[in-house]
Motif scaffolding. Structure first.
Motif, mmCIF file in Angstrom:
data_model
loop_
_atom_site.group_PDB
_atom_site.id
_atom_site.type_symbol
_atom_site.label_atom_id
_atom_site.label_comp_id
_atom_site.label_asym_id
_atom_site.label_seq_id
_atom_site.Cartn_x
_atom_site.Cartn_y
_atom_site.Cartn_z
ATOM 1 N N UNK A 28 66.556 66.220 48.269
ATOM 2 C CA UNK A 28 65.919 66.010 49.561
ATOM 3 C C UNK A 28 66.161 64.580 50.045
ATOM 4 N N UNK A 29 66.065 63.629 49.138
ATOM 5 C CA UNK A 29 66.324 62.233 49.496
ATOM 6 C C UNK A 29 67.786 62.045 49.878
ATOM 7 N N UNK A 30 68.695 62.611 49.103
ATOM 8 C CA UNK A 30 70.123 62.452 49.367
ATOM 9 C C UNK A 30 70.533 63.050 50.709
ATOM 10 N N UNK A 31 69.937 64.170 51.086
ATOM 11 C CA UNK A 31 70.352 64.859 52.306
ATOM 12 C C UNK A 31 69.593 64.432 53.556
ATOM 13 N N UNK A 32 68.304 64.098 53.423
ATOM 14 C CA UNK A 32 67.489 63.928 54.613
ATOM 15 C C UNK A 32 67.048 62.500 54.910
ATOM 16 N N UNK A 33 67.026 61.619 53.930
ATOM 17 C CA UNK A 33 66.524 60.267 54.148
ATOM 18 C C UNK A 33 67.566 59.429 54.880
ATOM 19 N N UNK A 34 67.173 58.871 56.009
ATOM 20 C CA UNK A 34 68.111 58.098 56.822
ATOM 21 C C UNK A 34 68.398 56.710 56.251
ATOM 22 N N UNK A 35 67.505 56.180 55.401
ATOM 23 C CA UNK A 35 67.707 54.862 54.809
ATOM 24 C C UNK A 35 68.478 54.913 53.495
ATOM 25 N N UNK A 36 68.786 56.103 52.998
ATOM 26 C CA UNK A 36 69.477 56.252 51.718
ATOM 27 C C UNK A 36 70.899 55.711 51.806
ATOM 28 N N UNK A 37 71.317 54.966 50.755
ATOM 29 C CA UNK A 37 72.677 54.426 50.688
ATOM 30 C C UNK A 37 73.459 55.081 49.560
ATOM 31 N N UNK A 38 72.923 55.019 48.307
ATOM 32 C CA UNK A 38 73.627 55.623 47.177
ATOM 33 C C UNK A 38 72.676 55.870 46.008
ATOM 34 N N UNK A 39 73.135 56.730 45.094
ATOM 35 C CA UNK A 39 72.393 57.055 43.886
ATOM 36 C C UNK A 39 73.338 56.849 42.699
ATOM 37 N N UNK A 40 72.848 56.147 41.669
ATOM 38 C CA UNK A 40 73.669 55.864 40.494
ATOM 39 C C UNK A 40 72.838 56.047 39.230
ATOM 40 N N UNK A 41 73.520 56.441 38.156
ATOM 41 C CA UNK A 41 72.870 56.567 36.854
ATOM 42 C C UNK A 41 73.576 55.628 35.885
ATOM 43 N N UNK A 42 72.777 54.804 35.178
ATOM 44 C CA UNK A 42 73.286 53.870 34.193
ATOM 45 C C UNK A 42 72.696 54.210 32.826
ATOM 46 N N UNK A 43 73.436 53.901 31.761
ATOM 47 C CA UNK A 43 72.881 54.078 30.414
ATOM 48 C C UNK A 43 72.199 52.790 29.972
ATOM 49 N N UNK A 44 71.780 52.727 28.697
ATOM 50 C CA UNK A 44 71.044 51.563 28.193
ATOM 51 C C UNK A 44 71.872 50.286 28.233
#
Length: 134
Positions: A28-44
């Motif tokens: 929902x955030x990825x598709x609808x939020x207008x302020x969203x820029x990117x999503x990333x996953x990092x390990x330890x």
């Protein structure tokens, strides 16, 4: 445990990738939020595992893209009749676009979008620690 970072225009939000993580809220955030820029996953060790921003991925992570259905309308003709209400009738061709693929029927476009998003969810699910610690 992996850490997800949702980057907005003005701030970053850190998300724990554990059993409490909700995929529908992320989509929902990825598709609808207008302020969203990117999503990333990092390990330890702060190595990039997954990202929605292609230039960051290079060869060390996985690139994902969440798709949505967009409607495209084209007026193919207009009929004018002075004695009817409304006096002009437009003929419209409707196309449904999903990440470059074009469909005539909305149902097929929705099925294709769900299939693509399911594949994306499976890629994200690999990095979520779903072990119940209780």
């Amino acid at each position: 445990m992996n850490i997800g970072i949702i980057t907005y225009k003005k701030y970053e939000e850190r998300v724990l990738m554990n059993w409490n993580f909700h995929m529908k809220e992320l989509f929902r955030i990825l598709l609808e939020d207008k302020d969203f820029v990117r999503f990333e996953i990092f390990d330890k060790a702060q190595n990039l595992l997954l990202s929605t921003y292609y230039p960051n991925v290079e060869q060390q992570g996985v690139y994902i893209k969440v798709v949505k259905v967009e409607k495209e309308q084209e007026i193919t003709g207009t009929t004018y009749d002075a004695y009817s209400t409304p006096s002009t009738i437009h003929r419209i061709k409707v196309r449904w676009n999903v990440d470059g693929a074009r469909f005539r029927i909305k149902k097929k476009a929705l099925e294709y979008a769900e299939e693509q998003n399911r594949k994306t969810a499976l890629k994200i699910e690999q990095f979520i620690d779903r072990k119940n610690l209780i």
